[in-house]
Design a protein around this motif. Structure first.
Motif, short mmCIF file in Angstrom:
data_model
loop_
_atom_site.label_atom_id
_atom_site.label_comp_id
_atom_site.label_asym_id
_atom_site.label_seq_id
_atom_site.Cartn_x
_atom_site.Cartn_y
_atom_site.Cartn_z
N SER A 68 -72.08 127.85 -15.83
CA SER A 68 -71.06 126.82 -15.65
C SER A 68 -70.42 127.05 -14.28
N ARG A 69 -69.98 125.98 -13.65
CA ARG A 69 -69.46 126.08 -12.29
C ARG A 69 -68.38 125.03 -12.05
N HIS A 70 -67.57 125.27 -11.05
CA HIS A 70 -66.65 124.22 -10.60
C HIS A 70 -67.35 123.45 -9.49
N GLY A 71 -66.81 122.29 -9.14
CA GLY A 71 -67.49 121.37 -8.24
C GLY A 71 -67.85 121.94 -6.89
N TYR A 72 -66.90 122.60 -6.23
CA TYR A 72 -67.18 123.14 -4.91
C TYR A 72 -68.29 124.17 -4.96
N GLU A 73 -68.25 125.03 -5.96
CA GLU A 73 -69.30 126.04 -6.14
C GLU A 73 -70.65 125.36 -6.38
N LEU A 74 -70.65 124.29 -7.18
CA LEU A 74 -71.87 123.55 -7.46
C LEU A 74 -72.45 122.93 -6.20
N ALA A 75 -71.59 122.40 -5.35
CA ALA A 75 -72.05 121.82 -4.08
C ALA A 75 -72.74 122.89 -3.23
N GLN A 76 -72.19 124.09 -3.20
CA GLN A 76 -72.81 125.19 -2.45
C GLN A 76 -74.16 125.56 -3.04
N ALA A 136 -76.78 118.38 1.85
CA ALA A 136 -75.38 118.77 1.78
C ALA A 136 -74.67 117.67 0.99
N VAL A 137 -74.16 118.01 -0.17
CA VAL A 137 -73.58 117.02 -1.07
C VAL A 137 -72.16 116.68 -0.67
N ASP A 138 -71.87 115.40 -0.60
CA ASP A 138 -70.51 114.91 -0.39
C ASP A 138 -69.72 115.22 -1.65
N LEU A 139 -68.59 115.90 -1.51
CA LEU A 139 -67.81 116.32 -2.68
C LEU A 139 -67.31 115.13 -3.49
N GLY A 140 -66.90 114.05 -2.84
CA GLY A 140 -66.46 112.87 -3.58
C GLY A 140 -67.57 112.30 -4.44
N TYR A 163 -67.52 122.96 -15.07
CA TYR A 163 -68.50 122.09 -15.72
C TYR A 163 -69.60 122.92 -16.36
N THR A 164 -70.06 122.46 -17.53
CA THR A 164 -71.11 123.14 -18.30
C THR A 164 -72.10 122.10 -18.77
N ILE A 165 -73.38 122.41 -18.69
CA ILE A 165 -74.41 121.49 -19.16
C ILE A 165 -74.45 121.51 -20.69
N THR A 166 -74.75 120.36 -21.30
CA THR A 166 -74.87 120.27 -22.75
C THR A 166 -76.35 120.31 -23.14
N ALA A 167 -76.62 120.35 -24.44
CA ALA A 167 -78.01 120.31 -24.91
C ALA A 167 -78.69 119.01 -24.47
N ASP A 168 -77.96 117.89 -24.53
CA ASP A 168 -78.53 116.63 -24.03
C ASP A 168 -78.81 116.71 -22.54
N GLY A 169 -77.94 117.40 -21.80
CA GLY A 169 -78.16 117.59 -20.37
C GLY A 169 -79.42 118.39 -20.09
#
Length: 136
Positions: free
Chosen positions: A42-50, A61-65, A96-102
């Motif tokens: 699981s990660r927060h958005g900024y960490e996920l972008a990295q 390079a992902v736009d944070l918005g 954020y955490t992925i679900t089984a459906d994810g």
């Protein structure tokens, strides 16, 4: 087209079996990369972008918005969940955490992208065969 998805369309079925429509070009890859980034932790958005930038060797390079809009959509679709994380320093952040459906959608993405990779490899081979050797 393999798996019934035309090029330039986002892949994958929603949980109810309907086709999910998504962006084109590089943005079409954000969803599977987000899910892949969350599959290991699981990660927060900024960490996920990295993590996404690392996974793509700096190519994307992902736009944070845009990333947060994608995360909200994935959460509304039940593919990820989020919760506020208290930190000792700085503002609260969503984790954020992925679900089984994810995970199921990520597996479908894997098949779709593998089929696309094979198609692109065949196209490159056909172009190589068509071009004179000195023009490649």
């Amino acid at each position: 087209m393999p798996n019934g998805f035309p090029l330039g369309r986002r892949c994958c079925e929603a949980a109810d079996g309907t086709q999910r429509q998504v962006g084109r070009g590089r943005w079409a890859l954000v969803e599977p990369l987000v899910l892949a980034g969350l599959a290991s932790s699981s990660r927060h958005g900024y960490e996920l972008a990295q993590v996404i930038e690392e996974m793509t060797g700096g190519t994307l390079a992902v736009d944070l918005g845009g990333l947060y809009r994608t995360l909200r959509r994935l959460e509304a679709e039940g593919l990820v969940t989020s919760e506020w994380e208290d930190t000792e320093a700085g503002p609260q952040r969503r984790r954020y955490t992925i679900t089984a459906d994810g995970v199921a959608v990520l597996q479908h993405w894997r098949g779709h992208l593998a089929a696309s990779r094979d198609l692109f490899a065949r196209a490159v081979d056909a172009i190589d065969a068509a071009l004179p050797q000195d023009e490649q």
